[in-house]
Scaffold this active site. Structure first.
Site, PDB file in Angstrom:
ATOM      1  N   ASP A  96     -12.597 111.611 -15.914  1.00  0.00           N
ATOM      2  CA  ASP A  96     -13.314 110.810 -14.925  1.00  0.00           C
ATOM      3  C   ASP A  96     -12.836 111.067 -13.492  1.00  0.00           C
ATOM      4  O   ASP A  96     -13.076 110.242 -12.610  1.00  0.00           O
ATOM      5  CB  ASP A  96     -13.161 109.318 -15.258  1.00  0.00           C
ATOM      6  N   ASP A 135     -21.071 111.290 -20.138  1.00  0.00           N
ATOM      7  CA  ASP A 135     -20.613 110.780 -18.838  1.00  0.00           C
ATOM      8  C   ASP A 135     -19.930 111.863 -17.995  1.00  0.00           C
ATOM      9  O   ASP A 135     -19.952 111.819 -16.762  1.00  0.00           O
ATOM     10  CB  ASP A 135     -19.602 109.634 -19.017  1.00  0.00           C
TER      11      ASP A 135
HETATM   12  N1  GLY Z   1     -17.996 106.306 -18.399  1.00  0.00           N
HETATM   13  C1  GLY Z   1     -17.772 105.200 -19.226  1.00  0.00           C
HETATM   14  C2  GLY Z   1     -18.865 104.220 -19.192  1.00  0.00           C
HETATM   15  O1  GLY Z   1     -19.925 104.465 -18.641  1.00  0.00           O
HETATM   16  O2  GLY Z   1     -18.645 103.148 -19.722  1.00  0.00           O
END
Ligand code: GLY
Length: 374
Positions: free
Chosen positions: A86, A147
């Site tokens: 992330d 994601d």
């Molecule tokens: N990237 C994790 C979520 O969207 O919860």
């Protein structure tokens, strides 16, 4: 300019100002309507710093600039995270934005380091950046989350700002893996795809936060739509544009009448919403409109944002901006609550739509409209 849009921006910015004046750690998700905060920003700290920078651009207040600087500074040590897919979420809205506004070289260097750390997690045999290392006592080294796509713009940006050209190779190889495995016939995407981490052999689609492996977790559709659209814009790839358009058509077919996504598009008739999916998806539609100038994308973005303003915007003196977000229903986390990522993409999308409307109204629209979407 539409009243709902200017009102929505004013309400969101005033909530950010109020939260900033309280100081403290990084808001993450709420429990019973109150922010749970984290000292290091877990995976979401960039969104709070980003909200502060966006609000500073609207209000130009010293207090917002000071808060944005302080929260961005607190994230900088995380640029070296070795297991964190992330890093794009953490450094694009915060350090890249802060660098654009202030020219602070520390932000440029931290964002470039974060890009290297993200690319350093690439598995060359598999052609992907895995979702997590160990998570919930499970080895995730062969699991790829949709994601992650939305984190790759940091790598493209870094490659264009002095970073190694290899960063772009990582972007294209990871995106190619997602195109081949995550996206289904109907345009929707798996949340997770499992691979053999040793040789990259695809195993099966799966989910972590969605209803089941075959379902269409709504926030995942938003990450895919916005992620592919941003990458198409930043790299000029027609393939990514096509992928974004396919997700867009899926969402258009499944969006309920009230304009707010359910937590999972496959959870037939569920009353549980995810306003964060609405905000992220609306942002994706705006990016698609910029690429295609097809009015239906802008209409969908507007419909979704207007729905968020009328159904989810918290107009009381509570701290968060959007109600009715769902962080992780299967694990009982943040159901019908608020999330900092939903709040960030809500304000980001409203500002982008405002800029588009401003430029249209002033008749300054050329073949490409430069908005605050970048
Ligand atoms: N990237 C994790 C979520 O969207 O919860």
């Amino acid at each position: 300019m539409s009243n709902w849009l200017t009102d929505g921006i004013a309400a969101a910015v005033s909530k950010v100002e109020a939260q900033a004046s309280r100081g403290g750690d990084f808001p993450h998700i709420t429990q019973d309507g109150k922010w749970c905060t984290t000292p290091d920003g877990v995976w979401t700290g960039g969104f709070w710093a980003g909200l502060l920078w966006l609000s500073y651009e609207v209000q130009k207040s010293d207090a917002l600039r000071t808060a944005a600087t302080s929260l961005t500074d607190r994230l900088l040590p995380r640029a070296a995270d070795a297991i964190n897919h992330d890093l794009g979420f953490m450094f694009y809205p915060s350090a890249v934005k802060g660098w654009r506004i202030t020219g602070d070289d520390r932000y440029l260097r931290a964002a470039l380091t974060a890009a290297e750390s993200l690319a350093g997690q690439f598995n060359p045999q598999g052609g992907f950046i895995p979702g997590w290392g160990f998570f919930g006592s499970e080895d995730w080294s062969g699991s790829v989350l949709i994601d992650t796509l939305m984190n790759l713009p940091l790598l493209v940006w870094a490659a264009n700002h002095g970073g190694d050209a290899r960063l772009l190779e990582v972007v294209h190889r990871h995106a190619k893996t997602a195109l081949a495995n995550h996206q289904r016939e109907d345009g929707s995407v798996f949340h997770v795809y499992r691979f053999n981490p040793a040789d990259g052999t695809p195993i099966a689609g799966d989910t972590y936060q969605g209803l089941d492996a075959a379902s269409a977790w709504s926030r995942g559709q938003g990450w895919a739509l916005a992620g592919f659209a941003m990458l198409a814009d930043m790299t000029g790839s027609q393939e990514y544009l096509t992928a974004a358009l396919r997700v867009a058509r899926y969402v258009e077919r499944h969006l309920p009448q009230d304009g707010v996504p359910p937590w999972d598009y496959s959870a037939g008739g569920t009353p549980v919403k995810d306003s964060s999916a609405g905000a992220i998806t609306a942002y994706g539609f705006i990016r698609l409109w910029e690429l295609t100038t097809d009015a239906r994308h802008l209409d969908l973005a507007e419909t979704m944002l207007q729905a968020l303003c009328s159904r989810c915007l918290l107009r009381d003196d509570s701290a968060p901006i959007l109600a009715h977000a769902t962080a992780d229903l299967p694990h009982g986390l943040g159901i019908d609550e608020s999330t900092i990522y939903g709040d960030y993409y809500f304000l980001k999308s409203l500002l982008a739509l405002r800029d588009i409307k401003d430029q249209r109204e002033s008749g300054a629209r050329g073949s490409f409209v430069q908005t605050s979407a970048g």
